[in-house]
Design a protein around this motif. Structure first.
Motif, PDB file in Angstrom:
ATOM      1  N   SER A  80     -15.188   2.721  23.870  1.00  6.69           N
ATOM      2  CA  SER A  80     -14.354   3.877  24.171  1.00  6.69           C
ATOM      3  C   SER A  80     -14.771   4.435  25.519  1.00  6.69           C
ATOM      4  CB  SER A  80     -14.487   4.947  23.086  1.00  6.69           C
ATOM      5  OG  SER A  80     -15.811   5.455  23.050  1.00  6.69           O
ATOM      6  N   ALA A  81     -13.892   5.240  26.091  1.00  8.72           N
ATOM      7  CA  ALA A  81     -14.158   5.871  27.383  1.00  8.72           C
ATOM      8  C   ALA A  81     -13.664   7.302  27.332  1.00  8.72           C
ATOM      9  CB  ALA A  81     -13.474   5.111  28.514  1.00  8.72           C
ATOM     10  N   SER A  82     -14.359   8.165  28.024  1.00 12.85           N
ATOM     11  CA  SER A  82     -13.959   9.561  28.097  1.00 12.85           C
ATOM     12  C   SER A  82     -14.354  10.104  29.458  1.00 12.85           C
ATOM     13  CB  SER A  82     -14.625  10.377  26.982  1.00 12.85           C
ATOM     14  OG  SER A  82     -16.039  10.287  27.078  1.00 12.85           O
ATOM     15  N   PRO A  83     -13.649  11.111  29.964  1.00 11.85           N
ATOM     16  CA  PRO A  83     -14.005  11.686  31.258  1.00 11.85           C
ATOM     17  C   PRO A  83     -15.379  12.345  31.205  1.00 11.85           C
ATOM     18  CG  PRO A  83     -11.776  12.307  30.619  1.00 11.85           C
ATOM     19  CD  PRO A  83     -12.406  11.685  29.419  1.00 11.85           C
ATOM     20  N   TYR A  84     -16.144  12.158  32.276  1.00  9.01           N
ATOM     21  CA  TYR A  84     -17.441  12.824  32.403  1.00  9.01           C
ATOM     22  C   TYR A  84     -17.190  14.244  32.896  1.00  9.01           C
ATOM     23  CZ  TYR A  84     -22.247  13.762  33.860  1.00  9.01           C
ATOM     24  OH  TYR A  84     -23.490  14.307  34.019  1.00  9.01           O
ATOM     25  N   VAL A  85     -17.593  15.210  32.106  1.00 10.66           N
ATOM     26  CA  VAL A  85     -17.289  16.605  32.407  1.00 10.66           C
ATOM     27  C   VAL A  85     -18.495  17.274  33.071  1.00 10.66           C
ATOM     28  CG1 VAL A  85     -16.604  18.828  31.442  1.00 10.66           C
ATOM     29  CG2 VAL A  85     -15.711  16.710  30.452  1.00 10.66           C
ATOM     30  N   GLN A  86     -18.268  17.838  34.239  1.00 12.23           N
ATOM     31  CA  GLN A  86     -19.307  18.621  34.914  1.00 12.23           C
ATOM     32  C   GLN A  86     -19.348  20.011  34.301  1.00 12.23           C
ATOM     33  OE1 GLN A  86     -21.009  18.423  38.367  1.00 12.23           O
ATOM     34  NE2 GLN A  86     -21.086  16.235  38.056  1.00 12.23           N
ATOM     35  N   LEU A 141     -15.284   8.202  34.533  1.00  5.77           N
ATOM     36  CA  LEU A 141     -15.341   7.822  33.127  1.00  5.77           C
ATOM     37  C   LEU A 141     -16.774   7.622  32.650  1.00  5.77           C
ATOM     38  CD1 LEU A 141     -12.383   5.296  32.691  1.00  5.77           C
ATOM     39  CD2 LEU A 141     -12.445   7.735  32.153  1.00  5.77           C
ATOM     40  N   HIS A 142     -16.951   7.888  31.380  1.00  3.40           N
ATOM     41  CA  HIS A 142     -18.226   7.661  30.702  1.00  3.40           C
ATOM     42  C   HIS A 142     -17.919   6.762  29.506  1.00  3.40           C
ATOM     43  CE1 HIS A 142     -22.357   8.592  29.550  1.00  3.40           C
ATOM     44  NE2 HIS A 142     -21.942   8.757  28.318  1.00  3.40           N
ATOM     45  N   PHE A 143     -18.591   5.606  29.418  1.00  4.27           N
ATOM     46  CA  PHE A 143     -18.279   4.616  28.391  1.00  4.27           C
ATOM     47  C   PHE A 143     -19.285   4.660  27.247  1.00  4.27           C
ATOM     48  CE2 PHE A 143     -16.033   2.904  32.010  1.00  4.27           C
ATOM     49  CZ  PHE A 143     -14.872   2.400  31.440  1.00  4.27           C
ATOM     50  N   ALA A 144     -18.795   4.396  26.073  1.00  2.00           N
ATOM     51  CA  ALA A 144     -19.654   4.105  24.926  1.00  2.00           C
ATOM     52  C   ALA A 144     -19.613   2.590  24.718  1.00  2.00           C
ATOM     53  CB  ALA A 144     -19.163   4.824  23.679  1.00  2.00           C
ATOM     54  N   LEU A 145     -20.786   1.985  24.561  1.00  2.00           N
ATOM     55  CA  LEU A 145     -20.906   0.542  24.430  1.00  2.00           C
ATOM     56  C   LEU A 145     -21.401   0.198  23.035  1.00  2.00           C
ATOM     57  CD1 LEU A 145     -22.741  -0.161  27.822  1.00  2.00           C
ATOM     58  CD2 LEU A 145     -20.284   0.054  27.432  1.00  2.00           C
ATOM     59  N   THR A 191      -7.429   1.718  13.735  1.00  2.00           N
ATOM     60  CA  THR A 191      -8.670   1.253  13.122  1.00  2.00           C
ATOM     61  C   THR A 191      -9.742   1.031  14.163  1.00  2.00           C
ATOM     62  OG1 THR A 191      -7.814  -1.012  13.235  1.00  2.00           O
ATOM     63  CG2 THR A 191      -7.488   0.200  11.180  1.00  2.00           C
ATOM     64  N   ILE A 192      -9.355   0.546  15.330  1.00  2.00           N
ATOM     65  CA  ILE A 192     -10.356   0.316  16.378  1.00  2.00           C
ATOM     66  C   ILE A 192     -10.981   1.636  16.800  1.00  2.00           C
ATOM     67  CG2 ILE A 192     -10.697  -0.493  18.737  1.00  2.00           C
ATOM     68  CD1 ILE A 192      -8.576  -2.559  18.295  1.00  2.00           C
ATOM     69  N   ALA A 193     -10.134   2.657  16.947  1.00  2.00           N
ATOM     70  CA  ALA A 193     -10.664   3.966  17.327  1.00  2.00           C
ATOM     71  C   ALA A 193     -11.601   4.500  16.250  1.00  2.00           C
ATOM     72  CB  ALA A 193      -9.516   4.944  17.567  1.00  2.00           C
ATOM     73  N   ASN A 194     -11.224   4.295  14.975  1.00  2.00           N
ATOM     74  CA  ASN A 194     -12.081   4.754  13.897  1.00  2.00           C
ATOM     75  C   ASN A 194     -13.395   3.995  13.883  1.00  2.00           C
ATOM     76  OD1 ASN A 194     -10.107   6.551  13.076  1.00  2.00           O
ATOM     77  ND2 ASN A 194      -9.164   5.086  11.669  1.00  2.00           N
ATOM     78  N   GLN A 195     -13.303   2.671  14.115  1.00  2.00           N
ATOM     79  CA  GLN A 195     -14.522   1.873  14.158  1.00  2.00           C
ATOM     80  C   GLN A 195     -15.404   2.317  15.313  1.00  2.00           C
ATOM     81  OE1 GLN A 195     -13.136  -2.142  14.408  1.00  2.00           O
ATOM     82  NE2 GLN A 195     -12.335  -2.171  12.317  1.00  2.00           N
ATOM     83  N   ALA A 196     -14.785   2.661  16.431  1.00  2.00           N
ATOM     84  CA  ALA A 196     -15.568   3.095  17.587  1.00  2.00           C
ATOM     85  C   ALA A 196     -16.342   4.370  17.279  1.00  2.00           C
ATOM     86  CB  ALA A 196     -14.657   3.326  18.794  1.00  2.00           C
ATOM     87  N   ALA A 197     -15.757   5.198  16.409  1.00  2.00           N
ATOM     88  CA  ALA A 197     -16.418   6.463  16.092  1.00  2.00           C
ATOM     89  C   ALA A 197     -17.587   6.274  15.137  1.00  2.00           C
ATOM     90  CB  ALA A 197     -15.411   7.437  15.491  1.00  2.00           C
ATOM     91  N   THR A 198     -17.553   5.161  14.345  1.00  2.00           N
ATOM     92  CA  THR A 198     -18.588   4.973  13.332  1.00  2.00           C
ATOM     93  C   THR A 198     -19.561   3.859  13.670  1.00  2.00           C
ATOM     94  OG1 THR A 198     -17.102   3.484  12.121  1.00  2.00           O
ATOM     95  CG2 THR A 198     -17.044   5.822  11.526  1.00  2.00           C
ATOM     96  N   ALA A 199     -19.195   2.977  14.600  1.00  2.00           N
ATOM     97  CA  ALA A 199     -20.075   1.849  14.918  1.00  2.00           C
ATOM     98  C   ALA A 199     -21.313   2.328  15.655  1.00  2.00           C
ATOM     99  CB  ALA A 199     -19.328   0.822  15.777  1.00  2.00           C
ATOM    100  N   GLN A 200     -22.348   1.498  15.607  1.00  2.00           N
ATOM    101  CA  GLN A 200     -23.574   1.831  16.339  1.00  2.00           C
ATOM    102  C   GLN A 200     -23.316   1.637  17.823  1.00  2.00           C
ATOM    103  OE1 GLN A 200     -26.972  -0.475  15.246  1.00  2.00           O
ATOM    104  NE2 GLN A 200     -28.352   0.576  16.650  1.00  2.00           N
ATOM    105  N   MET A 201     -23.418   2.725  18.602  1.00  2.00           N
ATOM    106  CA  MET A 201     -23.092   2.671  20.014  1.00  2.00           C
ATOM    107  C   MET A 201     -24.187   3.367  20.811  1.00  2.00           C
ATOM    108  SD  MET A 201     -19.044   3.543  20.069  1.00  2.00           S
ATOM    109  CE  MET A 201     -19.349   5.173  19.424  1.00  2.00           C
ATOM    110  N   HIS A 202     -24.178   3.108  22.090  1.00  2.00           N
ATOM    111  CA  HIS A 202     -25.080   3.829  22.987  1.00  2.00           C
ATOM    112  C   HIS A 202     -24.328   4.142  24.267  1.00  2.00           C
ATOM    113  CE1 HIS A 202     -25.718   0.161  25.461  1.00  2.00           C
ATOM    114  NE2 HIS A 202     -25.615  -0.449  24.310  1.00  2.00           N
ATOM    115  N   PRO A 203     -24.659   5.249  24.946  1.00  2.00           N
ATOM    116  CA  PRO A 203     -23.916   5.627  26.146  1.00  2.00           C
ATOM    117  C   PRO A 203     -24.247   4.706  27.311  1.00  2.00           C
ATOM    118  CG  PRO A 203     -25.758   7.113  25.807  1.00  2.00           C
ATOM    119  CD  PRO A 203     -25.707   6.210  24.609  1.00  2.00           C
ATOM    120  N   SER A 204     -23.312   4.626  28.240  1.00  2.00           N
ATOM    121  CA  SER A 204     -23.570   3.860  29.450  1.00  2.00           C
ATOM    122  C   SER A 204     -24.619   4.571  30.283  1.00  2.00           C
ATOM    123  CB  SER A 204     -22.277   3.701  30.252  1.00  2.00           C
ATOM    124  OG  SER A 204     -21.773   4.961  30.631  1.00  2.00           O
TER     125      SER A 204
END
Length: 948
Positions: free
Chosen positions: A447-453, A435-439, A925-938
């Protein structure tokens, strides 16, 4: 010394029997024991009967015990070796770092009883401790309940309890708590008369359920140092501003005019490796792998070297990196940052477009990288959609994007041929989901998504693997008893049989005889099954039989056949390419330099003309190889692979290429025996005789160079290998634990509906699923789903039918089946009755919200979620009755399982997504907020090398 064959382990007994892999008659030790028992009964001989029925077999000495165990394992692969502890030879370091929470004895022993095997009596230590509690032995004591259930509980004596802070003592007896304090303890004594060890508290780590405290608990439990470096280590660092010593510059090859760049994860700061490629006349290429020369700064037998050895590796967590070296080195002076002069250890090859190596040079160099590229950038270059204006990447040294794009595509073309050849030669690749997290700005997972090679990852991987293999051959040739290599043993036969049975359930026959055969079978599986989730399950099942790769000193393994790396299908392998974050690579750098000095002393050519040869004015990009899983690619790659390592005559005898040829061919001769062709045999034996002719002077020179470079003796090298294995495993456990912690925290705040794939089912109580979205497995119990369900198991079809059940009759006193309060005729004091009912109601409500509680109520849990449950894919509820088989897809809602004692997120907990009355609000709404909030990758960085 005694060993026992009587250990029931019949998970795959029937499968092995059907395959004809189990012994019969006199070859089966269990059948022999049964026959001897019957003969003793017939003879009415009690002594012989006791001997026949005894699980122990006298063997006399350790060597005989190992031989006997080997015979048992070969004859009964369906069984597991068991034994009993008779003595502790070396205390574990875990004795000094047991992390857990402090509770009262009754609570601790109740937890131990609950953790015992379901439906069975408590374990002997738990039963003995319970008896001791009843006798008053633990009066005034408190208990430590470890986070790791494999570790024993510990006892804090009254004297130790008296030294605890008052808040910790009060917390130990608290019942209604939502969080407890993590503490780190050490075992002070374990009396022979005590079922549990005595412990004392070393430090408090913070509240459970908190990311910082959870991370501290992970690090402490695995013995990972997160403290700053000691002052004596900083005293070893060069003074800044730093400049290259002229005397050192004079000894190195100058590659500062070469166009060199690194390719790493976006967040990487410790840049270990860089690549270069230049066209040569005749359609060939000068390919360079440039590795940070950490050994130039980390001198042997210094406090800096000692600290790096102790740490062993950098540790990657979701939110941070714990470096092996001070940041001045790992992020600045050693890191191959663009635009800065850096020391490197380079390997340069003259290559054909298909990866064929014609010449090879290795040595210390000076480089000046022109760019820090990221994997997504290079992937866009490969796909033809790269726009440099979308990336804030600066180029140095006059390089242009047109040149960098050309170089990247040339590297990709050659790497694709190397990859195809490697798989054609039997290499194995198992891609498990990470997994690759957005913080968010507070460091919390959003949010989390699979890390794709991608192909860009594969590009770097192929050249790093090639460099590691070539260096391994060189140091094994130069120092056959002192080399630090890495091997990967073959997988577990029992678990391979389980994988084979699972594949056959899909209608696909698999061959697990070799790594190459397994890779071909996985490729066939992926073609036969188009469902990505099911493919991931098969990869997971194929991964389970695999053992861990291990560092070792060649003196520990006199037989070169045991040096082989199973997954990479190569006879010689080591780690050379990541010295900033792995200590074994630092040792290998020193060994390689000593080996190069040895070649120079033996007056072997070094192919120095390779690094000075003029470039071609024009070149065409090498064509990429077909995908490695096609028949055409396999045929082409096999043909190329036959020439992948040239004869010693085709390049310098002192080059890495020559040593690779000699080492691998001699090993091939040993394995192939008389079946080898005459020409090959003649070449092999001529090479062996040539080696014998120089063996004596080479051995004397080798010993002198080992001392000159201050390399450890074979005993110390073996200890370094053992410690490196331990630190690497600890780092992996911490990394995996960090991913799990962040996933649990995220799902605790926002549970999510997802699809699950059933991996195993064998009865009407539970089944195991794989969650593709989160890359993990979980077990699902029907009685913990939070809704009344009933299961019906059909052993013939291996099918579990799940249907609506009846509400459990067991309810706390004072409550009806629906949870409403009822009158208690036994209570006469109305006020006391009300208070008691309120407390019981609160307790029931807490139980209804705990996903691992038998009283868990799915409907109430969903309704109480502050933001509902995420279902962005609009996954429908399961229809009941529903039939569940292996590889069935079922809808689940995934939350977090909290440990009832520690109150800490322990693991993900999927529940069957079924209608349960008033459906809980599903919000996005949480998913939408995750897409627009200020985030940085793990910052979690994943290894490129497939065996890491």
């Amino acid at each position: 010394m005694q060993t026992s064959p009587h250990s029931p382990w019949n998970v795959c007994h029937l499968q092995l029997a059907e395959l004809g892999l189990l012994p019969e008659g006199e070859a089966d030790p269990l059948l022999v024991a049964e026959k001897l028992s019957q003969l003793a009964i017939a003879a009415n001989d009690a002594d012989k009967l006791a001997a026949a029925q005894s699980p122990w077999h006298a063997v006399g000495n350790p060597a005989a015990a190992l031989e006997h165990l080997g015979d048992l394992l070969r004859t009964r692969p369906d069984m597991r070796v068991t034994g009993r502890i008779v003595s502790i030879l070396e205390p574990s370091l875990r004795r000094d770092a047991i992390v857990g929470v402090i509770v009262d004895p009754a609570t601790a022993l109740a937890a131990a009883a609950a953790a015992s095997s379901s439906g069975s009596s408590p374990s002997p230590p738990a039963a003995a401790a319970a008896a001791a509690l009843a006798s008053g032995v633990y009066h005034g004591c408190l208990f430590l309940v470890p986070l790791d259930p494999r570790l024993p509980q510990g006892v804090l004596t009254p004297a130790v309890v008296a030294e605890l802070p008052e808040a910790l003592r009060d917390e130990a007896f608290a019942v209604d708590v939502t969080s407890r304090t993590f503490v780190a303890c050490r075992i002070t004594d374990w009396p022979a008369s005590s079922p549990l060890p005595l412990v004392e508290v070393r430090q408090s780590l913070g509240p459970s359920g908190d990311i910082d405290a959870g991370t501290a608990a992970l690090l402490t439990a695995e013995g990972v140092k997160d403290q700053d470096f000691p002052l004596e280590v900083y005293a070893c660092l060069p003074k800044v501003p730093w400049s290259m010593p002229p005397a050192e510059v004079a000894t190195r090859a100058d590659f500062t005019s070469w166009r060199i760049f690194s390719i790493d994860p976006i967040t990487a700061r410790d840049l270990d490796d860089a690549l270069s490629i230049q066209p040569l006349p005749g359609g060939r290429w000068r390919m360079g792998v440039h590795i940070a020369d950490v050994a130039a700064f980390v001198k042997p037998n210094t406090p800096l070297d000692d600290e790096a050895q102790i740490r062993g590796t950098s540790v990657y967590l979701v939110q941070k990196v714990i470096p092996m070296l001070p940041r001045l080195l790992c992020e600045q002076l050693c890191s191959l940052q663009p635009g800065d002069l850096r020391f490197a250890f380079s390997i340069v090859w003259e290559m054909g477009h298909d990866g064929h190596i014609y010449k090879e040079w290795a040595g210390r160099s000076i480089i000046n990288s022109c760019a820090k590229l990221a994997y997504p950038m290079v992937q866009q270059i490969i796909e033809g959609c790269f726009d440099p204006n979308r990336w804030q990447t600066q180029l140095y040294n006059g390089a242009t994007w047109e040149q960098v794009i050309f170089d990247s595509l040339a590297l990709h073309g050659i790497a694709s041929h190397l990859r195809a050849a490697r798989f054609a030669n039997g290499s194995l690749r198992l891609n498990n989901t990470k997994l690759h997290f957005a913080l968010d700005t507070g460091g919390n997972p959003v949010s989390a998504s699979p890390y794709v090679q991608s192909e860009a990852n594969h590009l770097v991987e192929e050249f790093m693997l090639l460099a590691n293999m070539r260096v391994a051959a060189k140091i094994a040739w130069a120092f056959p008893k002192h080399a630090l290599l890495r091997r990967h043993p073959p997988p577990s036969d029992r678990k391979l049989a389980e994988f084979k049975a699972a594949a056959e359930a899909l209608g696909v026959s698999v061959d697990v005889s070799t790594a190459a055969a397994l890779q071909r079978s996985l490729t066939a599986l992926s073609k036969a099954c188009r469902d990505q989730a099911t493919q991931e399950v098969m990869t997971l099942l194929a991964t389970k039989p695999m053992l861990l790769a291990q560092y070792f000193c060649t003196n520990e393994a006199p037989d070169p056949a045991t040096w082989r790396h199973y997954a990479l299908a190569t006879d010689l392998y080591t780690h050379f390419t990541s010295p900033i974050r792995r200590y074994p690579d630092v040792i290998v750098h020193r060994l390689l330099q000593a080996a190069l000095d040895l070649s120079k002393q033996l007056q072997e050519p070094d192919n120095a003309d390779l690094v000075t040869a003029p470039m071609a004015e024009h070149a065409e990009l090498p064509a990429s190889a077909p995908p490695a899983d096609t028949a055409t690619a396999a045929t082409t790659a096999a043909a190329n692979a036959s020439d992948a390592v040239p004869d010693a005559s085709s390049s310098s005898a002192g080059s890495l290429a020559a040593e690779a040829a000699a080492s691998q061919r001699l090993d091939a001769k040993a394995r192939s025996g008389p079946s080898s062709s005459t020409a090959d045999s003649d070449t092999l034996w001529e090479q062996a005789e040539a080696d014998d002719a120089v063996a004596a002077p080479r051995e004397a020179a080798s010993e002198a160079l080992l001392k000159q470079h201050q390399l450890p003796d074979v005993i110390t090298m073996a200890k370094i290998a053992k410690h490196s294995n331990e630190t690497k495993l600890s780092a992996r456990m911490v990394s995996d634990g960090s991913l799990r912690l962040y996933l649990c925290i995220m799902l605790k705040q926002a549970p999510k509906v997802s699809w699950a794939v059933v991996t195993s089912v064998g009865g009407d109580k539970f089944f195991t699923v794989y969650l593709p979205e989160f890359g993990c497995e979980a077990r699902m119990y029907l009685n913990l789903m939070g809704v009344p369900l009933a299961g019906s198991w059909d052993g013939t079809s291996q099918t579990l039918t799940i249907s609506t059940g009846h509400l459990a009759a067991q309810q706390p006193a004072g409550f009806a089946a629906n949870g409403d309060v009822v009158d208690n005729p036994m209570t006469t004091d109305a006020e006391q009755q009300l208070t008691q009912q309120q407390e019981e109601q609160q307790q029931v409500q807490r139980q209804e919200m705990l996903l691992n509680s038998p009283k868990f109520n799915l409907k109430i849990w969903l309704e109480c979620l502050p933001n509902g449950v995420l279902n962005p894919s609009h996954i429908p509820c399961a229809e009941l009755p529903s039939q569940v088989q292996q590889f069935s897809r079922i809808p689940v809602v995934v939350g977090t399982y909290l440990n009832k004692i520690t109150c800490h997120p322990e693991d993900v907990s999927p529940k069957l997504w079924v209608p349960c009355g008033a459906q809980a609000q599903q919000v996005e709404t949480i998913a939408n907020q995750a897409a627009t909030a200020q985030m940085h990758p793990s910052v979690m960085a994943y290894e490129n090398l497939i065996e890491d």
